[in-house]
Design an enzyme around this catalytic site. Structure first.
Site, PDB file in Angstrom:
ATOM      1  N   HIS A   1      42.719  -9.692  57.856  1.00 56.26           N
ATOM      2  CA  HIS A   1      43.694  -9.542  56.769  1.00 56.26           C
ATOM      3  C   HIS A   1      45.099  -9.699  57.339  1.00 56.26           C
ATOM      4  O   HIS A   1      45.378  -9.270  58.454  1.00 56.26           O
ATOM      5  CB  HIS A   1      43.558  -8.157  56.121  1.00 56.26           C
ATOM      6  CG  HIS A   1      44.189  -8.086  54.775  1.00 56.26           C
ATOM      7  ND1 HIS A   1      45.527  -7.847  54.602  1.00 56.26           N
ATOM      8  CD2 HIS A   1      43.669  -8.278  53.539  1.00 56.26           C
ATOM      9  CE1 HIS A   1      45.815  -7.872  53.314  1.00 56.26           C
ATOM     10  NE2 HIS A   1      44.705  -8.136  52.638  1.00 56.26           N
TER      11      HIS A   1
ATOM     12  N   ASP B   1      36.895  -8.360  50.266  1.00 54.73           N
ATOM     13  CA  ASP B   1      35.898  -9.347  49.804  1.00 54.73           C
ATOM     14  C   ASP B   1      34.547  -9.223  50.484  1.00 54.73           C
ATOM     15  O   ASP B   1      33.590  -9.898  50.099  1.00 54.73           O
ATOM     16  CB  ASP B   1      36.456 -10.761  50.035  1.00 54.73           C
ATOM     17  CG  ASP B   1      37.655 -11.026  49.145  1.00 54.73           C
ATOM     18  OD1 ASP B   1      38.727 -11.367  49.685  1.00 54.73           O
ATOM     19  OD2 ASP B   1      37.515 -10.828  47.934  1.00 54.73           O
TER      20      ASP B   1
END
Ligand code: SDX
Length: 428
Positions: free
Chosen positions: A307, A364
């Site tokens: 991320h 996700d």
């Protein structure tokens, strides 16, 4: 800490003011840089070190794995609020009282019909069209059917634009999925709550009664809350920059949907399931895929990992992972994919390549496992992400316009040819 930053360029010294946020984040305000230095600019591909705005909507602390919407922790919101309550807080600044929330929910129901001519646009798409492309097109088309100019300075205008899009978007989501499945298009039912209505729009079969499973209803409510906003991510920045040209809300949202589609962003939830399926088909050989992910010559990435901001666990991933266990157990679903995901996570969390780069599971990584258990097709996973992110995009667009931010137009450093004379065709 001094309240200015000093910069030395070519023997000259320049000072720029520091901006400090309510959570003590600090930025150098370089608004006067180019003028003061007669042309020097900053450059920061991917904006890894560059803030685009000051915002009061969402706070992230990537090092500590903190996420808050309007100051409320994501853990509390996911456990105690419902999606429209959170949407109201994101868009209007605070959690609604009962009267405000009831009115909000009723007003959204009143705007949950879509012009039947939108069907004709949908019918023109092949069944094989990716739902994100269809959804982006239909959202943009809403401008044609709701052409009224939204006066950003009119609270009433803005409120009506908000309830209109929150009412119509689930219909577009349902129609997008039904088109792909070759199912007749339906409308929702006002007697259902927002989340039940989403499932009704997607799954109601003409020849049977609709049954809402409370486990799925609660899980979907939580998933949409977890996806509702995430400060200046790629798709939100897209919504803001498109809106900064004073393009309309639906056009800006349509652009955001397109940005979210990418597999490095919201499209990752679909890519994670496809990756896990590939590993399963490959005999569950997670080590092979870990090696591929670490191989610089291999474009393969461990989808659902890493991320830009979180260099610790994504707090949403932690909540979704727990929910995945719960939902699959409650639904009596035994999905081997979940075991593969767990195995992959366990290996990555101790592997030096991932540990050194602070690559953790993101939002996700587990969400697709729950969507699949709900019977949602994998091509619809990113559409579900868009459904959750809608209130965040609206809130960010509204804030950008109310703050009267200038049109977004970055500078560049030119690296092409210097001036050269035109060469006639017969001399090239
Ligand atoms: C979302 O921004 C948001 O807030 C987004 C989001 C939201 O709510 O809006 O949180 C939603 O988009 C989550 C991210 C979903 N994407 C994926 O899961 C795709 C896989 N992840 C990567 O592509 C990547 O981690 C990104 C895109 C998420 C972040 O990329 P960055 O910040 O540009 O980091 P990078 O590409 O510079 O990576 C740093 C290093 C590199 O190695 P080195 O060059 O230092 O040797 O880490 C490596 C990368 O190769 N790396 C990975 C990896 N992610 C980063 N290596 C293998 N697998 C990965 N997944």
């Amino acid at each position: 800490m001094s309240d200015t930053a000093k910069l030395e360029i070519g023997g000259n010294s320049y000072e720029f003011p520091l901006v400090k946020g309510t959570e003590n984040e600090v930025a150098i305000n370089v608004k006067t840089l180019r003028a003061a230095t007669k042309g020097v600019i900053t450059i920061d591909p991917g904006y890894k070190n560059t803030g685009s705005c000051e915002s009061a909507i969402t706070f992230l602390d990537g090092e500590k794995g903190i996420l808050r919407y309007r100051g409320y922790s994501i853990e509390e919101l996911a456990a105690k609020a419902d999606f429209l309550e959170v949407a109201y807080a994101l868009i209007f600044g605070d959690l609604p009282n009962k009267e405000q929330l009831d009115k909000f929910k009723n007003d959204i129901k009143e705007h949950s019909l879509v012009d039947d001519d939108v069907r004709k646009i949908l019918e023109a798409f092949p069944k094989t069209a990716h739902p994100m492309g269809v959804l982006s097109s239909l959202t943009s088309a809403l401008t044609a059917f709701n052409p009224a100019f939204v006066d950003i300075n009119s609270e009433e205008d803005m409120y009506h634009a908000v309830v209109r899009i929150l009412g119509k978007f689930p219909v577009l989501v349902g129609w997008t999925m039904r088109k792909q499945k070759g199912l007749h298009l339906n409308y929702g039912k006002k007697s259902l709550c927002y989340i039940e209505n989403i499932m009704y729009l997607m799954f109601k079969q003409p020849n049977e009664e609709f049954q809402m499973n409370p486990i799925i209803k609660n899980a979907l409510d939580k998933l949409l809350i977890l996806h509702a906003d995430h400060e200046q991510n790629c798709s939100t920045s897209t919504v803001r920059i498109v809106g900064s040209s004073h393009a309309g809300l639906y056009a800006s949202l349509s652009a955001g949907i397109s940005a979210l589609w990418g597999p490095l962003h919201g499209g990752a939830n679909q890519a994670v399931l496809e990756m896990l399926e590939a590993i399963k088909a490959d005999g569950g050989d997670t080590k092979k895929y870990m090696a591929k992910a670490k191989d610089k010559n291999d474009p393969f990435r461990l989808m659902g990992f890493g991320h830009r901001v979180y260099k610790n666990f994504d707090p949403r991933a932690r909540i979704i992972k727990a929910a995945a266990d719960e939902v699959l157990n409650d639904l009596g679903v035994n999905d081997p994919i979940l075991e593969i995901a767990r195995g992959l996570e366990k290996e990555a969390l101790i592997d030096p390549y991932f540990v050194d780069r602070k690559l953790y599971p993101n939002v996700d990584f587990y969400s697709g496992i729950i969507y699949r258990a709900m019977g949602i097709p994998v091509e619809m996973f990113t559409v579900m992400f868009a459904l959750g992110r809608l209130p965040g995009w609206i809130a960010q667009w509204k804030e950008m316009r109310l703050n009267q931010e200038p049109i977004g137009r970055p500078r560049q450093i030119y690296t092409g040819e210097n001036l050269r004379p035109f060469v006639e065709l017969d001399k090239r």
